[in-house]
Structures are given as C-alpha cells and as structure tokens.
Write an enzyme that holds these catalytic residues in place. Structure first.
Site, PDB file in Angstrom:
ATOM      1  N   CYS A 173      10.231 -25.492 -20.750  1.00 24.64           N
ATOM      2  CA  CYS A 173      10.449 -26.591 -19.813  1.00 24.64           C
ATOM      3  C   CYS A 173      11.215 -27.721 -20.493  1.00 24.64           C
ATOM      4  CB  CYS A 173       9.101 -27.136 -19.325  1.00 24.64           C
ATOM      5  SG  CYS A 173       8.264 -26.064 -18.160  1.00 24.64           S
ATOM      6  N   ASP A 231      -0.045 -32.514 -20.523  1.00 20.87           N
ATOM      7  CA  ASP A 231       0.158 -31.499 -19.483  1.00 20.87           C
ATOM      8  C   ASP A 231      -0.681 -31.760 -18.230  1.00 20.87           C
ATOM      9  OD1 ASP A 231       1.946 -30.312 -21.144  1.00 20.87           O
ATOM     10  OD2 ASP A 231       0.731 -28.569 -21.642  1.00 20.87           O
ATOM     11  N   ARG A 278      12.941 -30.958 -28.103  1.00 22.83           N
ATOM     12  CA  ARG A 278      11.839 -30.129 -28.592  1.00 22.83           C
ATOM     13  C   ARG A 278      12.267 -29.474 -29.905  1.00 22.83           C
ATOM     14  NH1 ARG A 278       8.726 -27.362 -23.505  1.00 22.83           N
ATOM     15  NH2 ARG A 278       7.048 -27.394 -25.019  1.00 22.83           N
ATOM     16  N   PRO A 279      12.391 -30.293 -30.973  1.00 17.47           N
ATOM     17  CA  PRO A 279      12.819 -29.739 -32.259  1.00 17.47           C
ATOM     18  C   PRO A 279      11.743 -28.851 -32.868  1.00 17.47           C
ATOM     19  CG  PRO A 279      12.193 -32.043 -32.500  1.00 17.47           C
ATOM     20  CD  PRO A 279      12.072 -31.725 -31.049  1.00 17.47           C
ATOM     21  N   ARG A 332       5.328 -19.740 -14.281  1.00 20.30           N
ATOM     22  CA  ARG A 332       5.178 -19.676 -15.729  1.00 20.30           C
ATOM     23  C   ARG A 332       3.745 -19.844 -16.193  1.00 20.30           C
ATOM     24  NH1 ARG A 332       9.825 -23.246 -18.680  1.00 20.30           N
ATOM     25  NH2 ARG A 332      11.169 -21.443 -18.854  1.00 20.30           N
ATOM     26  N   ARG A 344       9.301 -20.985 -24.344  1.00 18.26           N
ATOM     27  CA  ARG A 344       9.128 -21.814 -25.519  1.00 18.26           C
ATOM     28  C   ARG A 344       8.432 -21.063 -26.664  1.00 18.26           C
ATOM     29  NH1 ARG A 344      11.316 -25.796 -27.939  1.00 18.26           N
ATOM     30  NH2 ARG A 344       9.926 -26.843 -29.347  1.00 18.26           N
ATOM     31  N   LYS A 380      -3.029 -20.310 -20.963  1.00 14.12           N
ATOM     32  CA  LYS A 380      -1.619 -19.956 -21.226  1.00 14.12           C
ATOM     33  C   LYS A 380      -1.229 -20.248 -22.665  1.00 14.12           C
ATOM     34  CE  LYS A 380       2.880 -22.090 -20.252  1.00 14.12           C
ATOM     35  NZ  LYS A 380       2.888 -23.014 -21.382  1.00 14.12           N
ATOM     36  N   ASN A 381      -1.515 -21.470 -23.122  1.00 13.41           N
ATOM     37  CA  ASN A 381      -1.008 -21.847 -24.436  1.00 13.41           C
ATOM     38  C   ASN A 381      -1.740 -21.151 -25.584  1.00 13.41           C
ATOM     39  OD1 ASN A 381       0.934 -23.344 -23.239  1.00 13.41           O
ATOM     40  ND2 ASN A 381      -0.036 -25.339 -23.584  1.00 13.41           N
ATOM     41  N   ASP A 417      11.594 -28.724 -36.395  1.00 17.69           N
ATOM     42  CA  ASP A 417      11.699 -29.077 -37.820  1.00 17.69           C
ATOM     43  C   ASP A 417      10.364 -28.967 -38.549  1.00 17.69           C
ATOM     44  OD1 ASP A 417      11.337 -31.441 -35.992  1.00 17.69           O
ATOM     45  OD2 ASP A 417      10.844 -32.409 -37.886  1.00 17.69           O
ATOM     46  N   GLN A 418       9.255 -29.285 -37.856  1.00 22.87           N
ATOM     47  CA  GLN A 418       7.946 -29.232 -38.528  1.00 22.87           C
ATOM     48  C   GLN A 418       7.510 -27.783 -38.788  1.00 22.87           C
ATOM     49  OE1 GLN A 418       6.296 -32.112 -39.657  1.00 22.87           O
ATOM     50  NE2 GLN A 418       8.316 -32.872 -39.090  1.00 22.87           N
TER      51      GLN A 418
HETATM   52  C1  UD1 Z   1       2.709 -27.421 -26.717  1.00 21.49           C
HETATM   53  C2  UD1 Z   1       2.433 -26.871 -25.345  1.00 21.49           C
HETATM   54  C3  UD1 Z   1       2.897 -27.852 -24.275  1.00 21.49           C
HETATM   55  C4  UD1 Z   1       2.293 -29.231 -24.500  1.00 21.49           C
HETATM   56  C5  UD1 Z   1       2.528 -29.681 -25.944  1.00 21.49           C
HETATM   57  C6  UD1 Z   1       1.804 -30.974 -26.281  1.00 21.49           C
HETATM   58  C7  UD1 Z   1       2.672 -24.514 -25.792  1.00 21.49           C
HETATM   59  C8  UD1 Z   1       3.447 -23.268 -25.562  1.00 21.49           C
HETATM   60  N1  UD1 Z   1       3.145 -25.623 -25.204  1.00 21.49           N
HETATM   61  O1  UD1 Z   1       4.126 -27.541 -26.835  1.00 21.49           O
HETATM   62  O2  UD1 Z   1       2.475 -27.355 -23.019  1.00 21.49           O
HETATM   63  O3  UD1 Z   1       2.913 -30.153 -23.636  1.00 21.49           O
HETATM   64  O4  UD1 Z   1       2.058 -28.681 -26.863  1.00 21.49           O
HETATM   65  O5  UD1 Z   1       0.432 -30.826 -26.076  1.00 21.49           O
HETATM   66  O6  UD1 Z   1       1.641 -24.512 -26.441  1.00 21.49           O
HETATM   67  N2  UD1 Z   1       7.877 -32.120 -32.479  1.00 21.49           N
HETATM   68  C9  UD1 Z   1       8.797 -32.406 -33.453  1.00 21.49           C
HETATM   69  N3  UD1 Z   1       9.089 -31.421 -34.374  1.00 21.49           N
HETATM   70  C10 UD1 Z   1       8.514 -30.194 -34.329  1.00 21.49           C
HETATM   71  C11 UD1 Z   1       7.572 -29.911 -33.316  1.00 21.49           C
HETATM   72  C12 UD1 Z   1       7.275 -30.904 -32.399  1.00 21.49           C
HETATM   73  O7  UD1 Z   1       9.349 -33.509 -33.530  1.00 21.49           O
HETATM   74  O8  UD1 Z   1       8.820 -29.353 -35.190  1.00 21.49           O
HETATM   75  C13 UD1 Z   1       7.523 -33.161 -31.480  1.00 21.49           C
HETATM   76  C14 UD1 Z   1       7.907 -32.794 -30.053  1.00 21.49           C
HETATM   77  O9  UD1 Z   1       9.239 -33.166 -29.754  1.00 21.49           O
HETATM   78  C15 UD1 Z   1       6.872 -33.581 -29.256  1.00 21.49           C
HETATM   79  C16 UD1 Z   1       5.632 -33.562 -30.154  1.00 21.49           C
HETATM   80  O10 UD1 Z   1       6.107 -33.258 -31.453  1.00 21.49           O
HETATM   81  O11 UD1 Z   1       7.300 -34.900 -29.087  1.00 21.49           O
HETATM   82  C17 UD1 Z   1       4.576 -32.553 -29.778  1.00 21.49           C
HETATM   83  O12 UD1 Z   1       5.171 -31.277 -29.670  1.00 21.49           O
HETATM   84  P1  UD1 Z   1       4.334 -29.918 -29.862  1.00 21.49           P
HETATM   85  O13 UD1 Z   1       2.881 -30.234 -29.955  1.00 21.49           O
HETATM   86  O14 UD1 Z   1       4.970 -29.128 -30.942  1.00 21.49           O
HETATM   87  O15 UD1 Z   1       4.604 -29.206 -28.500  1.00 21.49           O
HETATM   88  P2  UD1 Z   1       4.785 -27.673 -28.265  1.00 21.49           P
HETATM   89  O16 UD1 Z   1       3.993 -26.893 -29.259  1.00 21.49           O
HETATM   90  O17 UD1 Z   1       6.242 -27.350 -28.091  1.00 21.49           O
END
Ligand code: UD1
Length: 430
Positions: free
Chosen positions: A117, A306, A122-123, A398, A93, A22-23, A125-126
């Site tokens: 979810c 996950d 889930r910011p 999903r 997402r 999926k991802n 910013d990065q």
């Molecule tokens: C992806 C996966 C999700 C999995 C997660 C962690 C997809 C569609 N989803 O989510 O199933 O649980 O990886 O393996 O691929 N963060 C920030 N700023 C940002 C981005 C992230 O602070 O700009 C934080 C998030 O709040 C979280 C951590 O970084 O605490 C990891 O998030 P991230 O790896 O980005 O998760 P997703 O890509 O949303």
C-alpha cells in the site's frame, strides 16, 4: 470494475469470527522455508496477500498443499530458486521477508524491492543495516536487493534507528542460524513479531525477549518442521469493533486475543464504545453518542496506525472536534477526500488530521486508497444515509477475508457487484 454497494443505516447485529493475523501470516509463511522438514500452518487467513505469497513459494519449489480452508502443508526441502523478480515482489510488501528467510537458508538472496500500500516512503534501510551487521554484503541494483553471506552469518549487536516491524522480523529470520549471539535493540513489539519468534522457537531457534525492546538470539544449526497456528488478527477485530460501535449495533466478536486489543479497546471506549472483553471474545455496542477523542499512533503498545482510518469514521460522527496525529506513515490520510465526499468535516495538514463531527454521513461513490482506508469506507457506508459505492476492492481483498460475507451475516445491506466497466466510480440509480 468490481465494487461494493452499501445501503447504510442498519446496525450490525450477531456474531463474527476473526481470522488469522495478516501481518503474522505474511512473515510466518516465508519463515517455513527455513525448516529442514515440512510445516503445517493453521489459521492462515484467506486473503490475497497470502495467495500471492503462496504462489511465490510454489514457484520457488516449495510444496504447497491446502489441507483445510485455513491450513497449509508447506515443504521447502526442494526449494531451489533464490531470486524473486520484480513482477512477484511488487505485488506485496512482505516479499521482503524472503530476504531474511533465504539468507538464513542459503546464505544469499536476491529479491526485488517490495510493493504494498502507498502509505508514504517505505525504505528498507533498517533491514539492510541488520543484514550487513550480521556479515552480509548487500547491494541494491536496478531495483533488486542482493544479499550475500557466503562466508556465513555471524551474531552481532544491532541497534535500530527507527522502530520497524519488518526490519525486526527480517533481522530475527536472518539471525536465528547465525553463528553466536545476536542482540537486537529498539525493536518492534507488535503481537505478530512475538508470533514469528514463537514459531521459530518451536522450530528449534533460541530467541528471547520478543515483545520487549530487546531481542536476544543464540544461533542454532538446524530448524525443524512444526505444526503451528497463527494468532488472530488484531486489526480485523478492531475493524469489526469500530463497525459495531459506528452503526450502533451489538456484536459478539469471536476468536480474538484480548491482550492484543487493549489499546484499541480503551481508545474506542473513549469514543463511546461499550466493550466487554471475555477470554476469547468481545461484546461490543455503543454506550450513547459518539465522542470526540484525540489520537496519536505509535508502535505497539501504542494505538496502531492500521486502525486510524476505521477509528476516524467514529470521530467523523462524534460530538466535538478530534485531532489525530499519525506517527508512522506520511500518506495515512489519503482517504480524507473520500470521507469528505460523504459529508465528513476532515482537514489534513501533513501527518495531522482535524475532524469535526457531523450528525450523519451521506452515501457517495468513494474509492479505497489503501487496505485500511478501504475498510473505513465500508464502515462509513454502513452508517451513511443512502447508497455508498466503494471501489478499489483489490486493497480490501489484501487483508480482509470474506469481508462482505461477514458483514452480511451481521445484517448489513452490502453487495459486491461487477458494474461491467473497466473503472470509474459511477453511482447506480438507487
Ligand atoms: C508493518 C505492517 C503495516 C503497518 C506497519 C506499522 C506488515 C506487512 N505491514 O509495515 O501494516 O502499518 O508495520 O505498524 O507487517 N522504516 C524506515 N526504514 C526501514 C523500515 C521502516 O525508515 O528500513 C520506517 C517506515 O518508513 C515507517 C516506519 O519505519 O515510517 C515503520 O515501518 P515498519 O514498521 O517497517 O512498517 P512495515 O513493516 O513496512
């Protein structure tokens, strides 16, 4: 309301085949719009997140044709729109990957802040930090993210403050055609990050180091259409491993990449699983009683967040007490109340759960609080005495293709029914 009705107590037995990841799919499908020619993508999972993405792509002007059950022909040459509105983006997402893909293709993008979810804040910013470093102006206004790089994207050295799957992939998408060299440091190393780099390289990109802490990208001018097969889903495989061990069954799990499962397998072995990894399949059974194990989730190659809900069902039935520490999401344990309804002894303090194993779970009406929690409820129901009803199926849909069909083929007593109500979690008389 649709729900699953599970009569527990049957060990899973037989063969199950794992679908595409999926991802990886939710990043690779948007990435195909960056190619100058059509792409044929194989091993696409038949899940609702993919259906939503394909609807969005179709409404943008991409030619989307289903050639086989898991094979799509995608031609983004006629793509016109570069705005993805709230209604569409909120449905999932991964709509944020259109930011990187459209930025690369058009030099601009407008996408509403994504849904997904509720696992905690889930910011993005990065993601925006990476786009800005590449020379893009980013603004967020009324929930819309606007990216403008009309003067062209330029390679940059970006050090992420946090390891993020989404930001790593989005930065790769934006940088492949940026002028010059981009270096991404402190990146995510998940198999799906590598899968996205692999398809982009096949299209003609020059990306090195995916799967390590540093990714180096030399910008190229054009990307061509390709035929590509998505990797198998490590979390779907992990879910069936957990289900086979939890129910005390014996299951062969086909179409896996053993290397992607190493951490999951080693931790489930500690919990009492007997797992043999072959070239493309795993043989899974339970060795003896389930055993308490402490777990901490980490970005890859650590134990994946996950897989936490599914693994905690094993711990809920293990001998002894386990401590599980969630390192990524603040809301990962929202399903604790649901497992408690089934008799689990589960206390949560912030990102830490303490689970004291019980001899058995008992069937109850429960809800899926997110995708993986939904899978955990199903595994708990398969082990429980009596009838379990699982609601919130939109979450499970999903990310799990034909979950009920696959479990039935393994001998589970599980039905998907519509109870004719518009909600509530009523238990039918058994
Ligand atoms: C992806 C996966 C999700 C999995 C997660 C962690 C997809 C569609 N989803 O989510 O199933 O649980 O990886 O393996 O691929 N963060 C920030 N700023 C940002 C981005 C992230 O602070 O700009 C934080 C998030 O709040 C979280 C951590 O970084 O605490 C990891 O998030 P991230 O790896 O980005 O998760 P997703 O890509 O949303």
């Amino acid at each position: 309301m649709e729900k699953l009705v599970i009569r527990g107590g049957r060990p899973l037995q037989g063969i199950v085949s794992i679908g595409g990841a999926k991802n990886a799919a939710v990043a690779i499908l948007p990435a195909t719009i960056m190619a100058d020619g059509p792409c044929v993508i194989d091993n696409v999972p038949d899940i609702s997140d993919v259906h939503i993405l394909l609807e969005i792509m179709s409404s943008m002007g991409v030619v989307v044709r289903k050639d086989a059950p898991h094979t799509y022909y995608l031609d983004g040459r006629g793509l016109v729109s570069s705005v993805i509105e709230h209604e569409e983006a909120r449905r999932m997402r991964a709509s944020y990957y259109f930011l990187g893909a459209m930025l690369s293709k058009f030099g601009k993008a407008a996408v509403a802040l994504p849904g997904g979810c509720n696992l905690g804040a889930r910011p993005i910013d990065q993601h925006l930090k990476a786009f800005a470093a590449l020379g893009c102006e980013t603004t967020v206004d009324h929930g819309m993210v606007y990216c403008d790089a009309s003067h062209g994207l330029k390679g940059a050295h970006i050090i992420f403050d946090i390891v993020s799957v989404g930001a790593t992939i989005n930065a790769m998408l934006a940088a492949v055609k940026a002028e010059g060299r981009t270096v991404l440091q402190s990146v995510a190393k998940e198999p799906h990050v590598v899968d996205v780099a692999n398809i982009l390289n096949m299209m003609g990109a020059d990306i090195r180091g995916a799967g390590t802490d540093t990714i180096k990208i030399n910008g190229v001018k054009h990307l061509r259409g390709v035929d590509y097969a998505i990797i198998p889903d490590q979390i779907e495989a992990g879910t069936f491993i957990a289900a086979a061990v939890a129910t005390g069954g014996y299951v062969r799990i086909d179409n896996i990449t053993p290397k992607h499962l190493e951490t999951i397998v080693s931790r489930i072995r500690e919990m009492g699983g007997e797992i043999t990894l072959d070239e493309e399949c795993a043989y899974v059974r339970r060795r003896g009683p389930l055993l308490a194990t402490n777990l901490r989730t980490m970005p890859h190659p650590g134990f994946p967040t996950d897989m936490v809900p599914q693994a905690t069902v094993l711990l809920a039935l293990a001998e002894g007490t386990s401590v599980v520490q969630e390192g990524i999401w603040s809301n990962r344990f929202r399903y604790a109340d649901e497992l408690r309804r089934m008799g689990a002894r589960f206390t949560v303090d912030g990102k830490t759960a303490i689970i004291s194993g019980v001899d058995s779970l008992s069937g109850a009406p429960v809800a899926s609080t997110d995708l993986r929690a939904g899978a955990a409820m199903v595994i708990a129901g398969l082990c429980a005495k009596g009838v379990t009803e699982v609601g919130g199926l939109e979450y499970i849909d999903r990310g799990y293709e034909n979950f009920v069909g696959k479990l039935k083929a393994l001998g589970a007593d599980i039905e998907r029914i519509d109870d004719g109500t518009d909600g509530g979690l009523l238990v039918r008389e058994a």
